[in-house]
Write an enzyme that holds these catalytic residues in place. Sequence first.
Site, PDB file in Angstrom:
ATOM      1  N   GLU A  25      -8.829  -5.923  -4.753  1.00  0.00           N
ATOM      2  CA  GLU A  25      -7.518  -6.565  -6.277  1.00  0.00           C
ATOM      3  C   GLU A  25      -6.488  -7.195  -6.015  1.00  0.00           C
ATOM      4  O   GLU A  25      -6.376  -7.882  -6.438  1.00  0.00           O
ATOM      5  CB  GLU A  25      -7.601  -5.171  -6.721  1.00  0.00           C
ATOM      6  N   GLY A  60      -7.835   4.036   1.110  1.00  0.00           N
ATOM      7  CA  GLY A  60      -8.766   5.172   0.150  1.00  0.00           C
ATOM      8  C   GLY A  60      -7.526   6.190  -0.289  1.00  0.00           C
ATOM      9  O   GLY A  60      -6.535   5.902   0.114  1.00  0.00           O
ATOM     10  N   HIS A  65     -23.851 -17.855 -28.953  1.00  0.00           N
ATOM     11  CA  HIS A  65     -23.536 -19.331 -28.144  1.00  0.00           C
ATOM     12  C   HIS A  65     -22.741 -19.467 -29.120  1.00  0.00           C
ATOM     13  O   HIS A  65     -21.494 -20.487 -29.990  1.00  0.00           O
ATOM     14  CB  HIS A  65     -24.962 -19.703 -28.525  1.00  0.00           C
ATOM     15  N   THR A 109      -9.723   6.587 -14.186  1.00  0.00           N
ATOM     16  CA  THR A 109      -8.871   7.416 -14.825  1.00  0.00           C
ATOM     17  C   THR A 109      -9.777   7.678 -16.672  1.00  0.00           C
ATOM     18  O   THR A 109      -9.180   8.530 -17.141  1.00  0.00           O
ATOM     19  CB  THR A 109      -7.610   6.120 -15.911  1.00  0.00           C
ATOM     20  N   CYS A 132      -2.425   6.431 -13.007  1.00  0.00           N
ATOM     21  CA  CYS A 132      -2.501   4.608 -13.951  1.00  0.00           C
ATOM     22  C   CYS A 132      -1.419   4.040 -14.552  1.00  0.00           C
ATOM     23  O   CYS A 132      -1.362   2.692 -14.274  1.00  0.00           O
ATOM     24  CB  CYS A 132      -3.591   5.231 -14.804  1.00  0.00           C
ATOM     25  N   GLY A 147     -11.821  -2.728   2.387  1.00  0.00           N
ATOM     26  CA  GLY A 147     -12.513  -3.321   1.529  1.00  0.00           C
ATOM     27  C   GLY A 147     -13.221  -2.667   0.164  1.00  0.00           C
ATOM     28  O   GLY A 147     -14.310  -2.925   0.223  1.00  0.00           O
ATOM     29  N   LYS A 184      -0.947  -2.984 -11.849  1.00  0.00           N
ATOM     30  CA  LYS A 184      -3.041  -3.663 -11.148  1.00  0.00           C
ATOM     31  C   LYS A 184      -2.836  -4.879 -12.074  1.00  0.00           C
ATOM     32  O   LYS A 184      -3.043  -5.780 -11.610  1.00  0.00           O
ATOM     33  CB  LYS A 184      -3.292  -2.758 -10.673  1.00  0.00           C
ATOM     34  N   ALA A 242       6.190  21.863 -10.022  1.00  0.00           N
ATOM     35  CA  ALA A 242       4.833  23.022 -10.842  1.00  0.00           C
ATOM     36  C   ALA A 242       4.003  24.141  -8.735  1.00  0.00           C
ATOM     37  O   ALA A 242       3.598  23.024  -8.260  1.00  0.00           O
ATOM     38  CB  ALA A 242       4.018  23.341 -11.429  1.00  0.00           C
ATOM     39  N   GLU A 290     -24.188 -14.074 -23.434  1.00  0.00           N
ATOM     40  CA  GLU A 290     -25.384 -14.463 -23.780  1.00  0.00           C
ATOM     41  C   GLU A 290     -26.681 -14.305 -22.502  1.00  0.00           C
ATOM     42  O   GLU A 290     -27.917 -13.799 -23.003  1.00  0.00           O
ATOM     43  CB  GLU A 290     -26.133 -15.600 -24.663  1.00  0.00           C
ATOM     44  N   GLU A 321       5.709  17.795 -14.702  1.00  0.00           N
ATOM     45  CA  GLU A 321       5.314  16.176 -14.445  1.00  0.00           C
ATOM     46  C   GLU A 321       6.285  16.426 -13.378  1.00  0.00           C
ATOM     47  O   GLU A 321       7.451  16.478 -14.021  1.00  0.00           O
ATOM     48  CB  GLU A 321       4.756  15.524 -15.566  1.00  0.00           C
ATOM     49  N   CYS A 325      -3.998   1.412 -12.186  1.00  0.00           N
ATOM     50  CA  CYS A 325      -4.303   0.840 -13.614  1.00  0.00           C
ATOM     51  C   CYS A 325      -3.882  -0.202 -13.820  1.00  0.00           C
ATOM     52  O   CYS A 325      -3.596  -1.735 -14.315  1.00  0.00           O
ATOM     53  CB  CYS A 325      -5.053   1.706 -14.880  1.00  0.00           C
ATOM     54  N   SER A 346      -3.172  10.405 -16.556  1.00  0.00           N
ATOM     55  CA  SER A 346      -4.199  10.173 -17.709  1.00  0.00           C
ATOM     56  C   SER A 346      -5.350  11.879 -17.840  1.00  0.00           C
ATOM     57  O   SER A 346      -5.472  11.741 -18.915  1.00  0.00           O
ATOM     58  CB  SER A 346      -4.845   9.580 -17.412  1.00  0.00           C
ATOM     59  N   GLY A 347      -5.543  12.628 -17.339  1.00  0.00           N
ATOM     60  CA  GLY A 347      -6.442  13.868 -17.515  1.00  0.00           C
ATOM     61  C   GLY A 347      -5.510  14.879 -18.401  1.00  0.00           C
ATOM     62  O   GLY A 347      -6.050  15.344 -19.014  1.00  0.00           O
ATOM     63  N   TYR A 383     -11.718  -0.534  -3.402  1.00  0.00           N
ATOM     64  CA  TYR A 383     -10.991  -1.125  -5.512  1.00  0.00           C
ATOM     65  C   TYR A 383      -9.915  -1.883  -4.530  1.00  0.00           C
ATOM     66  O   TYR A 383      -9.444  -3.438  -5.210  1.00  0.00           O
ATOM     67  CB  TYR A 383     -11.205  -0.265  -5.953  1.00  0.00           C
ATOM     68  N   ALA A 413     -15.167  -0.832 -12.895  1.00  0.00           N
ATOM     69  CA  ALA A 413     -14.945  -2.794 -12.792  1.00  0.00           C
ATOM     70  C   ALA A 413     -13.889  -2.859 -11.813  1.00  0.00           C
ATOM     71  O   ALA A 413     -13.316  -1.757 -11.373  1.00  0.00           O
ATOM     72  CB  ALA A 413     -14.501  -3.135 -14.051  1.00  0.00           C
TER      73      ALA A 413
HETATM   74  P1  NDP Z   1     -11.840   3.308  -2.093  1.00  0.00           P
HETATM   75  O1  NDP Z   1     -12.306   4.048  -2.144  1.00  0.00           O
HETATM   76  O2  NDP Z   1     -12.108   1.907  -3.216  1.00  0.00           O
HETATM   77  O3  NDP Z   1     -11.767   2.054  -0.217  1.00  0.00           O
HETATM   78  C1  NDP Z   1     -11.897   2.772   0.789  1.00  0.00           C
HETATM   79  C2  NDP Z   1     -11.945   1.342   1.264  1.00  0.00           C
HETATM   80  O4  NDP Z   1     -11.390   2.252   2.763  1.00  0.00           O
HETATM   81  C3  NDP Z   1     -13.269   1.328   2.012  1.00  0.00           C
HETATM   82  O5  NDP Z   1     -13.651   0.242   2.248  1.00  0.00           O
HETATM   83  C4  NDP Z   1     -13.349   2.575   2.996  1.00  0.00           C
HETATM   84  O6  NDP Z   1     -14.515   1.612   3.848  1.00  0.00           O
HETATM   85  C5  NDP Z   1     -12.071   2.246   3.650  1.00  0.00           C
HETATM   86  N1  NDP Z   1     -12.096   2.753   4.705  1.00  0.00           N
HETATM   87  C6  NDP Z   1     -11.585   4.424   4.298  1.00  0.00           C
HETATM   88  N2  NDP Z   1     -11.197   4.780   5.500  1.00  0.00           N
HETATM   89  C7  NDP Z   1     -11.155   4.061   6.093  1.00  0.00           C
HETATM   90  C8  NDP Z   1     -10.100   4.088   8.133  1.00  0.00           C
HETATM   91  N3  NDP Z   1      -9.961   5.917   7.890  1.00  0.00           N
HETATM   92  N4  NDP Z   1     -10.570   3.077   8.617  1.00  0.00           N
HETATM   93  C9  NDP Z   1     -10.977   2.313   7.750  1.00  0.00           C
HETATM   94  N5  NDP Z   1     -11.212   1.839   6.975  1.00  0.00           N
HETATM   95  C10 NDP Z   1     -11.734   2.733   5.694  1.00  0.00           C
HETATM   96  O7  NDP Z   1     -10.056   3.430  -1.502  1.00  0.00           O
HETATM   97  P2  NDP Z   1      -9.416   2.752  -2.731  1.00  0.00           P
HETATM   98  O8  NDP Z   1      -7.633   3.028  -1.903  1.00  0.00           O
HETATM   99  O9  NDP Z   1      -9.189   0.659  -3.025  1.00  0.00           O
HETATM  100  O10 NDP Z   1      -9.002   3.287  -3.755  1.00  0.00           O
HETATM  101  C11 NDP Z   1      -8.942   4.410  -4.157  1.00  0.00           C
HETATM  102  C12 NDP Z   1      -9.759   4.975  -4.914  1.00  0.00           C
HETATM  103  O11 NDP Z   1      -8.641   4.312  -6.610  1.00  0.00           O
HETATM  104  C13 NDP Z   1     -10.712   3.700  -5.541  1.00  0.00           C
HETATM  105  O12 NDP Z   1     -11.624   4.900  -5.000  1.00  0.00           O
HETATM  106  C14 NDP Z   1     -11.059   4.002  -7.005  1.00  0.00           C
HETATM  107  O13 NDP Z   1     -11.180   5.272  -7.340  1.00  0.00           O
HETATM  108  C15 NDP Z   1      -9.508   4.087  -7.339  1.00  0.00           C
HETATM  109  N6  NDP Z   1      -9.271   2.204  -8.307  1.00  0.00           N
HETATM  110  C16 NDP Z   1      -9.753   2.309  -9.310  1.00  0.00           C
HETATM  111  C17 NDP Z   1      -9.934   0.889  -9.724  1.00  0.00           C
HETATM  112  C18 NDP Z   1     -10.673   0.419 -10.421  1.00  0.00           C
HETATM  113  O14 NDP Z   1     -11.071   1.649 -11.427  1.00  0.00           O
HETATM  114  N7  NDP Z   1     -10.087  -1.486 -10.968  1.00  0.00           N
HETATM  115  C19 NDP Z   1      -8.863   0.091  -9.052  1.00  0.00           C
HETATM  116  C20 NDP Z   1      -7.699   0.889  -8.082  1.00  0.00           C
HETATM  117  C21 NDP Z   1      -8.110   1.993  -7.561  1.00  0.00           C
HETATM  118  P3  NDP Z   1     -16.064   2.406   4.068  1.00  0.00           P
HETATM  119  O15 NDP Z   1     -16.848   1.891   1.997  1.00  0.00           O
HETATM  120  O16 NDP Z   1     -16.137   2.248   5.236  1.00  0.00           O
HETATM  121  O17 NDP Z   1     -15.433   3.549   3.753  1.00  0.00           O
END
Ligand code: NDP
Length: 454
Positions: free
Chosen positions: A180, A260, A433, A309, A42, A174, A50, A114, A438, A34, A47, A14-15, A176, A339
Amino acid sequence: MTFDFDLFVIGGGSGGVRCARIAAGHGARVGIAEERLWGGTCVNVGCVPKKLMVMAAEYGAATADAAGFGWTIAAGTHDWARLIANKNAEIARLNGIYRRMLDGAGAQVFEARAQFIDAHTLDVGGRRVTAERIVIATGGRPRPPEFPGGEHCIVSDDAFFLPDRPQRVVIFGGGYIGVEFAGIFAGLGSSVDLVLRQPMPLRGFDDDLRAALAETLTAQGIRLHPGNAISGVSADGADKRVTLSDGTVLVADLVFVAIGRSPNTASLALERAGVAVDGFGAIPVDTEYRSSAAHIYAIGDVTDRLNLTPVATAEGHGLADALFGRGPRRWAFDRVATAVFSSPPLATVGLTEAAAAARRPADIYLTRFTPMRHVLSGRKRPTLMKLVVDQQSQVVLGAHMLGEDAPEIIQGLSIAINCGATKADFDRTVGIHPTAAEEFVTLRTRTRVAEPPA
Ligand code: NDP
């Protein structure tokens, strides 16, 4: 010295695509490389696919909801292979659009990897190219599992191409992606366990939103394992045995790790160009997106700041304007709405209650209600809306929502919040309404005051 290009962009996500396209439109001689697919994460493994899968998952429950409105619709079956094929066709169409936009703008396109040779020279698929300025827009990739048996697990890149829908899914993370995909698999009929190390999903989001999300995930039948981690996975034929840190053993067809993403910098040979990375592999940049090498810039997820994105797109656009146009457009990066496409979705803009109250007292307005649709459908799917207001100035600092259409509603509110709207501005706005939205302009009674910690 003359260069082959005024600007060379590494990465067609995207960027990168936006930066290359806008720079070429300003008359710069632009190259872009690329190595995988145009549109990056994305469009291909993020995105867009998904959201199509979230929509697929929503149909099942919507069919059941229709009974309350007098419809008799026999529960159908879901054809996973058809969903994936249709999704793939749409993504291929978007890949083509991205590629054609670059051609149309006059950028020279390289479908190759590259790598730096020196500060102005790149090896692009075996060809040497030189550029006066270089933009690194290589994004990130899912972090691989670190526990024993990680080879039995998948990451999000794989989840979009599974040949069949797994019946029993364990998701680790836990954030994004974990939230999702828990909704996607549960909505399509899989049994889902979500393992997260925090007490609630989505650390960093407003606590009321997180608690309401945890409730709604549970109401969907998703089993949450908070304060937990996967300590190991072993394969027993097709079954995966997942051991959690609290000793629980889960048996699954699929183990999906979403802990992450890491910046994509390892294969760029950045050291040859004098570009520094931090301990996480991300490229630190200044306010003008300059890396430690002044003519080499980095935008989007590779800088590991706000990994979204629209932020990468804005950065790419702003950088191209700054370098070749009439100066950069200023974006409000301090109040970016975001979101999570859970079921129902949630969205947020501005400060959480905790962040606001860490500084000064904040007035909190909170409402929870059953949306009109679910009064008749009978589905347990409450909506939560919340405003965080600075007590002294009455400026609305944050708006948070879990419920149907939350992303659409918060996108609109984010304009008001970026304009510095006060609670009085919300109050004098006449609602539409009957809508859920609202409620944001009819929140008359303060729920509580959030005070800074003593
Ligand atoms: P996130 O950073 O959102 O979440 C990572 C999760 O994994 C957190 O719950 C984190 O816990 C946990 N975690 C990280 N390291 C460990 C570990 N070593 N052991 C156990 N748990 C761990 O990453 P995602 O992979 O879900 O998504 C990546 C990124 O992509 C997002 O942060 C977002 O920037 C982007 N994204 C955006 C979306 C949107 O805009 N709708 C949709 C999907 C992705 P803790 O909180 O404790 O660190």
